[in-house]
Scaffold this active site. Structure first.
Site, PDB file in Angstrom:
ATOM      1  N   LYS A 111       2.213  -3.546   6.567  1.00 23.40           N
ATOM      2  CA  LYS A 111       2.563  -3.623   5.130  1.00 23.40           C
ATOM      3  C   LYS A 111       4.068  -3.399   4.957  1.00 23.40           C
ATOM      4  CE  LYS A 111      -1.424  -4.479   3.277  1.00 23.40           C
ATOM      5  NZ  LYS A 111      -1.660  -5.774   2.610  1.00 23.40           N
ATOM      6  N   TYR A 150      -1.782  -0.741  10.597  1.00 21.99           N
ATOM      7  CA  TYR A 150      -2.033  -1.347   9.275  1.00 21.99           C
ATOM      8  C   TYR A 150      -0.862  -1.050   8.344  1.00 21.99           C
ATOM      9  CZ  TYR A 150      -3.458  -1.362   4.431  1.00 21.99           C
ATOM     10  OH  TYR A 150      -3.468  -1.553   3.070  1.00 21.99           O
ATOM     11  N   SER A 153       0.840  -1.207   0.000  1.00 25.17           N
ATOM     12  CA  SER A 153       0.000   0.000   0.000  1.00 25.17           C
ATOM     13  C   SER A 153       0.867   1.245   0.000  1.00 25.17           C
ATOM     14  CB  SER A 153      -0.896  -0.017   1.253  1.00 25.17           C
ATOM     15  OG  SER A 153      -1.502   1.248   1.432  1.00 25.17           O
TER      16      SER A 153
HETATM   17  C1  WQD Z   1      -9.681   9.274   0.855  1.00 29.73           C
HETATM   18  C2  WQD Z   1      -9.896  10.768   1.064  1.00 29.73           C
HETATM   19  C3  WQD Z   1     -10.134  11.371   3.384  1.00 29.73           C
HETATM   20  C4  WQD Z   1     -13.884   9.153   3.945  1.00 29.73           C
HETATM   21  C5  WQD Z   1      -6.900   4.339   2.863  1.00 29.73           C
HETATM   22  C6  WQD Z   1      -5.728   3.545   3.370  1.00 29.73           C
HETATM   23  C7  WQD Z   1      -4.962   2.987   2.218  1.00 29.73           C
HETATM   24  C8  WQD Z   1      -5.889   2.192   1.329  1.00 29.73           C
HETATM   25  C9  WQD Z   1      -6.994   3.099   0.824  1.00 29.73           C
HETATM   26  C10 WQD Z   1      -5.934  -0.120   1.959  1.00 29.73           C
HETATM   27  C11 WQD Z   1      -9.114  11.327   2.255  1.00 29.73           C
HETATM   28  C12 WQD Z   1     -11.434  11.638   2.623  1.00 29.73           C
HETATM   29  C13 WQD Z   1     -12.729   9.710   3.415  1.00 29.73           C
HETATM   30  C14 WQD Z   1     -14.963  10.013   4.324  1.00 29.73           C
HETATM   31  C15 WQD Z   1     -13.672  11.901   3.610  1.00 29.73           C
HETATM   32  N1  WQD Z   1      -6.454   1.093   2.023  1.00 29.73           N
HETATM   33  N2  WQD Z   1     -12.640  11.056   3.238  1.00 29.73           N
HETATM   34  N3  WQD Z   1     -14.817  11.365   4.141  1.00 29.73           N
HETATM   35  O1  WQD Z   1      -7.347   7.203   3.792  1.00 29.73           O
HETATM   36  O2  WQD Z   1      -6.568   7.838   1.426  1.00 29.73           O
HETATM   37  O3  WQD Z   1      -6.424   5.473   2.172  1.00 29.73           O
HETATM   38  O4  WQD Z   1      -7.692   3.565   1.988  1.00 29.73           O
HETATM   39  O5  WQD Z   1      -5.028  -0.501   1.279  1.00 29.73           O
HETATM   40  O6  WQD Z   1      -3.952   2.147   2.720  1.00 29.73           O
HETATM   41  O7  WQD Z   1      -4.876   4.417   4.082  1.00 29.73           O
HETATM   42  O8  WQD Z   1      -8.649   6.461   1.734  1.00 29.73           O
HETATM   43  O9  WQD Z   1     -11.020   6.575   1.091  1.00 29.73           O
HETATM   44  O10 WQD Z   1     -10.433   6.656   3.561  1.00 29.73           O
HETATM   45  O11 WQD Z   1      -9.915   8.634   2.113  1.00 29.73           O
HETATM   46  O12 WQD Z   1     -13.569  13.134   3.452  1.00 29.73           O
HETATM   47  O13 WQD Z   1     -16.041   9.562   4.825  1.00 29.73           O
HETATM   48  O14 WQD Z   1     -11.281  10.996   1.365  1.00 29.73           O
HETATM   49  O15 WQD Z   1      -9.869  12.423   4.317  1.00 29.73           O
HETATM   50  O16 WQD Z   1      -8.713  12.654   1.931  1.00 29.73           O
HETATM   51  P1  WQD Z   1      -7.216   6.861   2.350  1.00 29.73           P
HETATM   52  P2  WQD Z   1     -10.080   7.026   2.156  1.00 29.73           P
END
Ligand code: WQD
Length: 332
Positions: free
Chosen positions: A152, A148, A124
């Site tokens: 990785k 997590y 990741s």
């Molecule tokens: C994306 C953007 C949030 C939810 C994670 C893991 C990564 C991978 C993918 C496993 C960010 C914003 C999110 C919400 C929001 N997972 N957001 N409201 O955190 O970039 O990555 O998932 O492999 O390892 O770290 O993904 O989709 O949670 O967030 O505003 O309800 O959307 O702040 O900017 P993230 P995400």
């Protein structure tokens, strides 16, 4: 090739199974169904028109895995099985270290004992920690903000050391950015059991009326519109990236970013989803989510040059395919 896919009924695993079979490989799936449904197997068999051997095995159960390896002569493994919720890993670190590390050690131990040299590992972009985007594979990893991400990084270390002990191993470490979207059939996609952690399943639940509005976690980041910027990649592009990595394997440990190389803000993603699907997604700006970084996107050069792989699908396709899947959800 005959490939063992661990976690093959999960979001990325299931899409990769489709791509593997489309490219002529044969697949055996193990999955403990802790974050997936067996019905996905029947859908995969329908989509590929192939009988796919499935075993409900926990990859940490090494004796069971040894039995499986003695039954099949695998040419390679693709290892997806693992817990992946960042927030949950902060609350339950031991569960994450136990499961994600032990499953990897158990699997590669079988590979070593049965002479399976080709290993593709689901890593990741989280492992980059606070490195500045565009993120490049040669960067030194920085501590992540969660167990997590640490699991990785540790699994990458385990695999690098495995190759150092026996240079016949052919290992790809694939660092995903933000996989979203779904197979165009609408039959497989990202299912969230309970409240979604990731943004796209949350958006589709708002679209469906299961959630009243989306919380936008902060609009005071140093980005184009203050909201978080991420490298969203279509899950089918990601799946095809796994096949390219597997088929391109040579002795060594090879690290690849699987991303598009461009960043999209949360507000841009919402806007695109609304336009493509002709639907309104109400949202509220709330405080930042702890552990989030402002900007994260790939330098995607290495996979393009070495694997001849590039993410082809657009953000519009990601949004349309994710929505089609949400609307067609039957058995979850
Ligand atoms: C994306 C953007 C949030 C939810 C994670 C893991 C990564 C991978 C993918 C496993 C960010 C914003 C999110 C919400 C929001 N997972 N957001 N409201 O955190 O970039 O990555 O998932 O492999 O390892 O770290 O993904 O989709 O949670 O967030 O505003 O309800 O959307 O702040 O900017 P993230 P995400």
């Amino acid at each position: 090739m005959k490939i063992l896919v661990t976690g093959g009924l999960g979001f990325i695993g299931s899409h990769t199974v489709v791509s593997l079979i489309e490219e002529g490989h044969s697949v055996v799936i193990v999955d403990n169904l802790s974050n997936s449904k067996k019905e996905v197997l029947y859908v995969l068999q329908e989509l590929t028109n192939k009988e796919i051997p499935f075993y409900q095995i926990d990859v940490t159960d090494n004796p069971m895995l040894e039995t499986l390896f003695s039954r099949y002569q695998f040419d390679g493994v693709i290892h997806f099985a693992g817990y992946k919720a960042v927030g949950q890993s902060v609350e339950q670190p031991l569960m994450y270290y136990y499961n994600n590390l032990l499953s990897t050690i158990s699997l590669v131990n079988c590979c070593k004992n049965f002479g399976v040299k080709k290993i593709v590992f689901s890593s990741s972009a989280t492992v980059y920690g606070n490195n500045k985007s565009p993120l490049v594979e040669t960067m030194n990893l920085l501590p992540t903000t969660n167990p997590y991400g640490e699991t990785k990084a540790m699994c990458e270390r385990i695999l690098k050391d495995l190759h150092a002990s026996n240079n016949c191993f052919e290992i790809a470490l694939l660092r995903y950015f933000n996989p979203i979207g779904a197979h165009t059939s609408g039959l497989i996609g990202e299912v969230s059991i309970g409240t979604p952690n990731n943004i796209m399943p949350y958006i589709t639940q708002v679209g469906k009326g299961n959630k009243e509005f989306l919380n936008v976690f902060g609009n005071d980041y140093p980005t184009i519109d203050g909201t978080g910027v991420r490298d969203y990649i279509h899950v089918m592009d990601l799946a095809e990236g796994h096949v390219a990595a597997l088929e391109g394997l040579t002795p060594g440990t090879h690290i690849y970013n699987l991303g598009t190389g461009s960043g999209t803000s949360v507000l841009q993603l919402i806007q695109t989803f609304e336009t493509v699907n002709n639907i309104k997604i109400p949202y509220k700006i709330t405080s930042r989510r702890s552990g989030d970084i402002a900007t994260c996107y790939a330098d995607a050069t290495k996979a393009r040059v070495e694997l001849n792989w590039i993410a082809k699908r657009t953000l519009e396709e990601m949004c349309a395919d994710a929505w089609r899947f949400e609307k067609s959800l039957q058995f979850y």
